[in-house]
Design a protein around this motif. Structure first.
Motif, PDB file in Angstrom:
ATOM      1  N   GLU A   1      11.913   2.162   4.251  1.00 48.51           N
ATOM      2  CA  GLU A   1      11.087   2.976   3.245  1.00 48.51           C
ATOM      3  C   GLU A   1      11.881   3.290   2.195  1.00 48.51           C
ATOM      4  O   GLU A   1      12.975   3.840   2.213  1.00 48.51           O
ATOM      5  CB  GLU A   1      10.781   4.421   3.956  1.00 48.51           C
TER       6      GLU A   1
ATOM      7  N   SER B   1      -7.193   5.308  -3.944  1.00 49.91           N
ATOM      8  CA  SER B   1      -6.919   4.283  -3.098  1.00 49.91           C
ATOM      9  C   SER B   1      -5.536   4.186  -2.761  1.00 49.91           C
ATOM     10  O   SER B   1      -4.781   4.771  -3.329  1.00 49.91           O
ATOM     11  CB  SER B   1      -7.509   2.976  -3.669  1.00 49.91           C
ATOM     12  N   LEU B   2      -5.020   3.287  -1.944  1.00 47.40           N
ATOM     13  CA  LEU B   2      -3.732   3.093  -1.430  1.00 47.40           C
ATOM     14  C   LEU B   2      -3.112   2.303  -2.309  1.00 47.40           C
ATOM     15  O   LEU B   2      -1.895   2.361  -2.291  1.00 47.40           O
ATOM     16  CB  LEU B   2      -3.748   2.315  -0.060  1.00 47.40           C
ATOM     17  N   THR B   3      -3.606   1.831  -3.593  1.00 48.52           N
ATOM     18  CA  THR B   3      -2.637   1.125  -4.436  1.00 48.52           C
ATOM     19  C   THR B   3      -2.978   1.814  -5.960  1.00 48.52           C
ATOM     20  O   THR B   3      -2.441   1.159  -6.754  1.00 48.52           O
ATOM     21  CB  THR B   3      -3.141  -0.339  -4.564  1.00 48.52           C
TER      22      THR B   3
ATOM     23  N   THR C   1       0.767   5.293   0.635  1.00 45.07           N
ATOM     24  CA  THR C   1      -0.002   6.373   0.924  1.00 45.07           C
ATOM     25  C   THR C   1       0.458   7.574   0.120  1.00 45.07           C
ATOM     26  O   THR C   1      -0.314   8.452  -0.272  1.00 45.07           O
ATOM     27  CB  THR C   1       0.316   6.724   2.361  1.00 45.07           C
ATOM     28  N   THR C   2       1.594   7.572  -0.545  1.00 46.58           N
ATOM     29  CA  THR C   2       2.201   8.548  -1.361  1.00 46.58           C
ATOM     30  C   THR C   2       2.799   8.017  -2.857  1.00 46.58           C
ATOM     31  O   THR C   2       3.504   6.847  -2.778  1.00 46.58           O
ATOM     32  CB  THR C   2       3.481   9.351  -0.883  1.00 46.58           C
TER      33      THR C   2
ATOM     34  N   SER D   1      -3.167   5.412  -8.512  1.00 44.30           N
ATOM     35  CA  SER D   1      -2.968   6.744  -8.855  1.00 44.30           C
ATOM     36  C   SER D   1      -3.044   6.689 -10.187  1.00 44.30           C
ATOM     37  O   SER D   1      -2.765   5.914 -11.106  1.00 44.30           O
ATOM     38  CB  SER D   1      -1.836   7.357  -8.255  1.00 44.30           C
TER      39      SER D   1
ATOM     40  N   ASN E   1      -1.057  12.324  -2.712  1.00 44.79           N
ATOM     41  CA  ASN E   1      -1.507  11.560  -1.474  1.00 44.79           C
ATOM     42  C   ASN E   1      -2.797  10.924  -1.578  1.00 44.79           C
ATOM     43  O   ASN E   1      -3.920  11.641  -1.843  1.00 44.79           O
ATOM     44  CB  ASN E   1      -1.229  12.549  -0.128  1.00 44.79           C
ATOM     45  N   GLU E   2      -2.793   9.765  -0.884  1.00 56.73           N
ATOM     46  CA  GLU E   2      -4.238   9.118  -0.891  1.00 56.73           C
ATOM     47  C   GLU E   2      -5.243  10.009  -0.102  1.00 56.73           C
ATOM     48  O   GLU E   2      -5.121  10.274   0.850  1.00 56.73           O
ATOM     49  CB  GLU E   2      -4.050   7.757  -0.406  1.00 56.73           C
TER      50      GLU E   2
ATOM     51  N   HIS F   1      -5.547   9.988  -6.652  1.00 57.65           N
ATOM     52  CA  HIS F   1      -5.042   8.934  -6.004  1.00 57.65           C
ATOM     53  C   HIS F   1      -6.169   8.439  -4.862  1.00 57.65           C
ATOM     54  O   HIS F   1      -6.301   8.726  -3.932  1.00 57.65           O
ATOM     55  CB  HIS F   1      -3.904   9.503  -5.041  1.00 57.65           C
TER      56      HIS F   1
ATOM     57  N   GLN G   1       0.942  -1.208  -0.016  1.00 62.00           N
ATOM     58  CA  GLN G   1       0.031  -0.076   0.089  1.00 62.00           C
ATOM     59  C   GLN G   1       0.850   1.248   0.014  1.00 62.00           C
ATOM     60  O   GLN G   1       1.770   1.360   0.629  1.00 62.00           O
ATOM     61  CB  GLN G   1      -0.984  -0.030   1.179  1.00 62.00           C
TER      62      GLN G   1
ATOM     63  N   SER H   1       5.413   2.509   2.796  1.00 65.35           N
ATOM     64  CA  SER H   1       5.318   3.482   3.886  1.00 65.35           C
ATOM     65  C   SER H   1       5.737   2.778   5.408  1.00 65.35           C
ATOM     66  O   SER H   1       5.654   1.744   5.714  1.00 65.35           O
ATOM     67  CB  SER H   1       3.714   3.550   4.096  1.00 65.35           C
TER      68      SER H   1
END
Lengths: 117, 114
Positions: free
Chosen positions: A104, A73-75, A31-32, A77, A51-52, A71, A29, A99
């Motif tokens: 990272e 969802s977390l998966t 977030t960015t 964009s 950013n989600e 964006h 996942q 994340s």
């Protein structure tokens, strides 16, 4: 390493049409996510940070109304090049950041070659 | 703002030999990450190696290793036993805690001679 997919890999379109490029993180996942543009024999140029669940942050000189980023969802964009013109022809690369934690890292999609006729 | 400099636009190495690619950066942060990415002709960006600034030990990944000199703000990549498949553009990148983005160097094109 983590896998990021990008679709389509190639697109040719007529001037004035809109083109949507999808970027997915397949096994994590993100977030960015980031969208880059790369001209031949040059380094990557950051266009925007996505950013989600919130609005994207665009770099100076990048038209947010022309390059729409969602964006949702977390998966996933998406980058939509609206009313594309020949000068928008380029190689577009997305990237997703894993994340949290000390591992990272940012992983890249395979890129999309856009040719606007 | 952080900057990343790769002073060698092109490098050449004989197959099976060792080559070192240079990278320097400028930052006022004490905590950050450094990366080397490889971009072959397919243009897929591939992570080669990663270094956390707080670690004194140099990162290694098989034939790839780095020489991280924090005080000198230098982060060079050494490729041992070079192979034809190592031919690519190599980008050095910086990622600091204060920012939210990777800062890339201009890239070094590595050619491997058979």
């Amino acid at each position: 390493g983590a896998v990021v997919s990008q679709h389509p890999s190639w697109v040719i379109c007529k001037s004035g049409t809109s083109v949507k490029i999808e970027c997915r993180s397949l096994d994590f996942q993100a977030t960015t996510m980031f969208w880059y543009r790369q001209f031949p024999k040059q380094s990557l140029m950051l266009m925007a940070t996505s950013n989600e669940g919130s609005k994207a942050t665009y770099e100076q000189g990048v038209e947010k109304d022309k390059f729409l980023i969602n964006h949702a969802s977390l998966t996933l964009s998406t980058l939509t090049v609206t009313s594309a013109h020949p000068e928008d022809s380029s190689f577009y690369i997305c990237s997703a950041r894993t994340s949290g934690g000390t591992q990272e890292t940012q992983y890249f999609g395979p890129g999309t070659r856009l040719l606007v006729l | 703002a952080q900057t990343v400099t790769q002073s060698q636009p092109e490098m050449s190495v004989q197959e099976a030999e060792t080559v070192t690619l240079s990278c320097t950066y400028d930052t006022s942060e004490s905590d950050y990450y450094l990366f080397w990415y490889k971009q072959p002709p397919s243009r897929q960006m591939i992570l080669v190696i990663r270094q956390e600034a707080y670690k004194q030990q140099n990162a290694t990944e098989n034939r790839f290793s780095v020489n991280f000199q924090k005080a000198a703000k230098s982060f060079s990549l050494k490729i041992s036993d070079s192979q034809l498949g190592d031919a690519a553009m190599y980008f050095c990148a910086y990622w600091g805690n204060a920012g939210n983005m990777l800062t890339f160097g201009g890239g070094t094109r590595l050619m491997v001679k058979p």
